[in-house]
Design an enzyme around this catalytic site. Structure first.
Site, mmCIF file in Angstrom:
data_model
loop_
_atom_site.group_PDB
_atom_site.id
_atom_site.type_symbol
_atom_site.label_atom_id
_atom_site.label_comp_id
_atom_site.label_asym_id
_atom_site.label_seq_id
_atom_site.Cartn_x
_atom_site.Cartn_y
_atom_site.Cartn_z
ATOM 1 N N LYS B 79 28.533 30.148 30.717
ATOM 2 C CA LYS B 79 29.672 30.792 30.274
ATOM 3 C C LYS B 79 30.325 30.042 28.905
ATOM 4 C CE LYS B 79 34.338 31.064 32.648
ATOM 5 N NZ LYS B 79 34.900 30.543 33.639
ATOM 6 N N SER B 154 37.115 34.421 36.343
ATOM 7 C CA SER B 154 37.052 34.770 34.813
ATOM 8 C C SER B 154 35.501 34.390 34.497
ATOM 9 C CB SER B 154 37.758 33.473 34.175
ATOM 10 O OG SER B 154 37.406 32.036 34.522
ATOM 11 N N SER B 178 37.092 31.091 40.002
ATOM 12 C CA SER B 178 36.562 31.817 38.831
ATOM 13 C C SER B 178 34.954 31.814 38.959
ATOM 14 C CB SER B 178 37.027 31.130 37.501
ATOM 15 O OG SER B 178 38.120 31.710 37.038
#
Lengths: 483, 487
Positions: B79, B154, B178
């Site tokens: 990420k 996210s 997330s």
């Protein structure tokens, strides 16, 4: 005198730990800009703080030395404000649970000793430094600003006094005492000129006899004890003038202008700052338990107040004890060694604070380089007590000892300063003197007793100052009286 | 079938059998990315060169008998809020465009040390603030199962990459769901470890007291493999767990017989799509059939968890994101004064959702409001932890849907922040309590969209969590793959 000043002092002390508060960067002064930096103290994304154990020990020492309560569990907070030299735009500080709180520091002004309350001592990190280019170095007119983050993250202890100070002199003495204390603890360089100790003052005035506080003004930018005192004096007068003139004071921060000798309001509009304090989620609460506290306390050097008490208990008189507390460390060590070697404490203290301090100053010798040993001083004191040395001869002997010429006895012998106490040896001299001064002998016999002093003086002179005056006195009287 | 569709465990075996090399494996993954990225946009940066080099090194090492363990040679995605030395790290924000960190996050370093092959940096909602990966300054990521839909967020880029086969596994971060929510929406396993189990050093902070890094994978086994590599005490993170690490595998294979499973009463009802509820109910029945003792448990404070979260997380974020000011790195928009430069930089550099949350957090911490908002939220947080503790007196684990809905269409919630925030209603409580939780795919809705099943357990109960998750996985027999990967 209708107005009473009310003053509180905030002191920032940079600790001289090896590394910074929350990272491993070195703490050092006077380096090239931005060499002691890393992701943590630059506030780079993703970096996290890890507290410096030594710094926590040292603030605990400061707290203990200031007679504070130590919080068994204390908490870091974030203090939020935007400033270019504050890398994260928040400062890791403490808010409602500081490491140390509710203590006091004694100050003595004009012979009167007062306890000044300490509200708190808390741990925080220092900011970087802004260097404003152009525009006279002032932020608002600068063409550019350079940033040096070497100082960012240096452990900083803020000590906040209660508003217990009542004059600029008291404030100055308080600041000096506090500086001496942290220097004594060895936790800070405590150099005003390098900014490793910094003072801000909160000043207000109120009508004498009232308890309410007046409007508080914070003054900054005092970089000597003298300017601290001057700035507060100026500010007190300014506030009194405003109030006497029917004006009103504004709560504000004012800068001390050393050259002009005035405080000036800062041009920035402050409003009431809202730092939006909240618990620092990147750190866990600091636990300073009893055991650790005891360990820290045990490792602390003897503090001035304890030292004074010890000197008094050894029989040193209060004034000399005070002088000895403030004497250079080498001389204090000499005192302890002399006492250990069996010296009378009162006499040893008197010799050190009187003669030796003066000698070092006169000869411009670093106290640590003065060659007198504890055993040597003990010997000197004993010889004086045994009348082997007169007071004036002893000063000579001390001079020789300080120069490294040997033990008290060696110096006394070499410089031929030993007192003659042998009655037989002195009798001859006395007889000689009496024979030389028949008129004096006559005056004595006709009842003029004070002429003995003259005769003793003559014997002393004849002996080259080495005769023991007590013995001489006795001999003269007995000889004059017997015939 | 392409090598890109292997699980980590399968690929690890294949590499050791000599069936293929790490180079071939990473090439298959890069090839898949080349095919799918235009449509999915899972990645913000693909490090072709770095990945091929790391794979070549893995091949050499494995050939010479240096075996760094099951992740050696495995292509993984990171990420883009995880700092990678020398590799651009943007947090999907304009304010960090072009920012190259000087160091690796601890989790990244540990993956590299385990021999893993980082493929690139995945898309996210800007600074991890969002539930759809639409709040990216570089454009949204799309769901491999239906490219008209969001992948969740996210960590939507990480989930989309693993679902599409442009990575075999990925790291995400989970502040309020997330990791778990995008895993659920993309038919994957997503796991949030106990707070402190994985070092946060190098994770660009959103809400420090809630953030945890965790794995997004195709199987529970793969999640364990990734977690084993990244968990452990880190002296650089003062909040990292310094005690012994649990053996994540110690309870595997013990089934669920006699295990007490609690269904969270508050996480069902209106707002939960029927297909989601039905799938969750069916899984609960299966577990019961396996001998689990199932009961409904009420955790009343869950009803206010979302509100508490949306005060605590923005409050912390308002301070965490204050450092992005144009002074030292990232975007700088010039201004006449330093203050103006900072203000302009932040106004232009942050997207609307980030600005909304900074304002929300600043307000919640302001003098006069602190107690009513931030203070109150903290009291609620304490109560939620107490509710959990009470529940765990009655049951061993708690279960719920991971998300009330399946993947929703792109744009469906962008105009309605509250509707978007509700996406995390099931996942937020575990973050507030610091407990571990995992999402396992259990089926598809009638439209062919994946449904996730959440299991929650007490702090440091990862072994139990994985045991139940493995059982759920076995019972669900979820082996569907999105169309985008089927030739």
């Amino acid at each position: 005198m209708t107005w009473e000043p009310v003053i509180g002092i905030e002191v920032h002390v940079e600790l001289r730990t090896d590394s910074k508060m929350f990272c491993g960067c070195a703490v050092s002064f006077g380096e090239e800009p931005n060499v002691n930096v890393c992701p943590v103290c630059l506030g780079l994304p993703g970096s996290l703080p890890v507290p410096n154990r030594r710094a926590i020990e040292w603030i605990t020492e400061i707290g203990l030395a200031l007679n504070c309560q130590i919080s068994p569990v204390s908490v870091f907070h974030r203090k939020n404000y935007f400033y270019a030299d504050l890398p994260k735009n928040y400062q890791i500080s403490q808010y409602d649970v500081p490491v140390a709180h509710d203590g006091w520091l004694e100050i003595t002004v004009d012979g009167e000793t007062r306890r000044i309350g300490i509200e708190r001592a808390h741990m925080e990190e220092d900011t970087g430094k802004s260097i404003h280019l152009g525009g006279g170095g002032r932020i608002h007119s600068a063409e550019a600003t350079l940033l040096d983050f070497n100082r960012a993250g240096v452990p900083l202890v803020e000590v906040v006094s209660r508003p217990d100070l009542r004059s600029a002199v008291e404030a100055r003495v308080y600041a000096q005492e506090l500086r001496a204390l942290v220097a004594e603890l060895g936790v800070s360089d405590a150099r005003l000129e390098e900014g490793s100790i910094r003072f801000d003052a909160n000043v207000s005035v109120r009508r004498r006899g009232t308890d309410e506080f007046g409007t508080k003004v914070e003054i900054k930018n005092m970089n000597s004890f003298r300017s601290l005192e001057r700035a507060i004096d100026f500010e007190i007068r300014r506030q009194v003038d405003v109030l006497d003139g029917g004006g009103e004071l504004v709560q504000e921060t004012r800068h001390w202008d050393e050259e002009a000798g005035v405080t000036r309001g800062m041009r920035t509009k402050e409003g009431s700052s809202d730092y939006r304090y909240f618990t620092e989620p990147d750190l866990v609460p600091m636990v300073i338990d009893e055991a650790w506290q005891a360990e820290i306390r045990a490792a602390m050097p003897e503090l001035p107040a304890d030292r004074r008490a010890r000197y008094l208990s050894l029989g040193v008189d209060p004034q000399t004890a005070g002088a000895l507390v403030g004497a250079p460390p080498a001389f204090r060590r000499l005192f302890d060694e002399a006492v250990d070697a069996g010296a009378d404490a009162k006499a040893a203290a008197n010799w050190i604070t009187g003669e030796l301090v003066a000698w070092a100053r006169r000869e411009e010798v670093d106290p640590a380089e003065v060659a007198v040993t504890g055993a040597g001083l003990a010997e000197l004191v004993a010889m004086v007590a045994a009348a082997e040395l007169s007071a004036s001869a002893a000063k000579d002997v001390l001079d020789g000892m300080a120069r490294g010429e040997g033990s008290a006895r060696e110096v006394a012998e070499r410089r031929d300063l030993l007192q003659i106490t042998d009655r037989g040896a002195l009798e001859a001299v006395v007889d000689e003197v009496l024979a030389e001064h028949p008129d004096a002998v006559e005056r004595y016999r006709s009842g003029e007793a004070k002429v003995v002093g003259f005769l003793v003086g003559q014997v002393m002179r004849a002996s080259g100052g080495k005769a023991d005056p007590r013995v001489v006195n006795e001999l003269i009287r007995s000889k004059l009286d017997e015939t | 079938m392409s090598l890109a569709d292997l699980t980590i465990a399968e690929a690890a075996k294949g590499l050791r059998r000599g069936a293929f090399g790490a180079r071939e494996l990473v090439d298959a993954v890069l090839e898949r990315a080349a095919k799918t990225e235009a449509e999915l946009h899972a990645y913000l940066t693909i490090d072709h060169e770095g990945a091929r080099e790391a794979a070549a090194r893995a091949d050499e090492e494995l050939a010479s008998g240096v075996d760094r363990g099951p992740l050696h040679g495995i292509p993984v995605a990171l990420k883009d809020n995880l700092c990678t030395e020398g590799l651009e790290t943007t947090c999907a924000s304009q304010i960090l465009a072009g920012y190259h960190p000087p160091y690796d996050a601890t989790a990244v370093r540990k993956l590299r040390e385990a021999g893993a092959v980082p493929v690139g940096k995945t898309n996210l909602d800007e600074f991890a603030m969002g539930s759809s990966t639409e709040n990216s300054a570089y454009g949204p990521t799309r769901n491999p199962w239906d490219t008209d839909r969001v992948p969740g967020g996210s960590s939507g880029g990480s989930a989309a990459a693993v679902a599409a086969g442009s990575a075999l596994g990925a790291l995400g971060s989970d502040t309020g769901g997330s990791i778990r929510q995008p895993a659920a929406l993309c038919g994957l396993v997503g796991m949030k470890p106990t707070y402190g189990l994985v070092s946060r050093y190098g994770l660009v902070a959103f809400a420090s007291s809630l953030d945890q890094i965790g794995p997004i994978t195709r199987t529970v086994e793969d999640a364990i493999l990734l977690l084993e590599a990244i968990a452990g005490h880190d002296p650089a993170d003062a909040t990292s767990w310094a005690g012994d690490l649990p053996d994540f595998r110690s309870e595997l294979g013990r089934g669920v017989e006699g295990l007490r499973i609690g269904i969270v009463e508050e996480l069902s009802g209106d707002g939960y799509e029927p297909a989601v509820s039905a799938a969750v109910d069916a899984m609960v029945s299966s577990l019961e059939a396996e001998g689990a003792r199932v009961q409904e448990v009420s955790l009343p404070t869950f009803d206010v968890a979302l509100s508490a979260y949306y005060l605590i997380a923005p409050a912390e974020a308002s301070a965490n994101l204050a450092r992005f000011d144009g002074v030292r790195y990232g975007l700088r928009v010039p201004g006449a004064t330093t203050e103006e430069m900072m203000a302009r930089t932040r106004a232009e550099g942050f997207g609307p959702e980030v600005i909304r949350r900074i304002l929300l957090g600043t307000y919640a911490l302001s003098a006069g409001y602190y107690d009513a908002f931030y203070g109150q939220a903290h009291r609620v947080r304490t109560l939620i932890t107490r509710d959990f503790a009470r529940a765990y007196e009655q049951v061993d684990v708690l279960v719920s849907p991971t998300s009330p809905t399946v993947a929703f269409p792109v744009g469906a919630r962008t105009e309605d922040p509250l509707a978007m925030y509700l996406s995390d209603i099931c996942t937020i409580p575990s973050n507030l309590a610091g407990h571990p939780a995992i999402s396992i795919p259990i089926g598809l809705d009638p439209a062919g969209l994946p449904i996730g099943f959440q299991v929650m357990a007490p702090a440091l109960s990862e072994p139990l969590l994985f045991r139940v998750a493995a059982e759920v996985e076995r019972l669900a027999r979820f082996d569907a793959r999105p169309e985008v990967v089927t030739p």
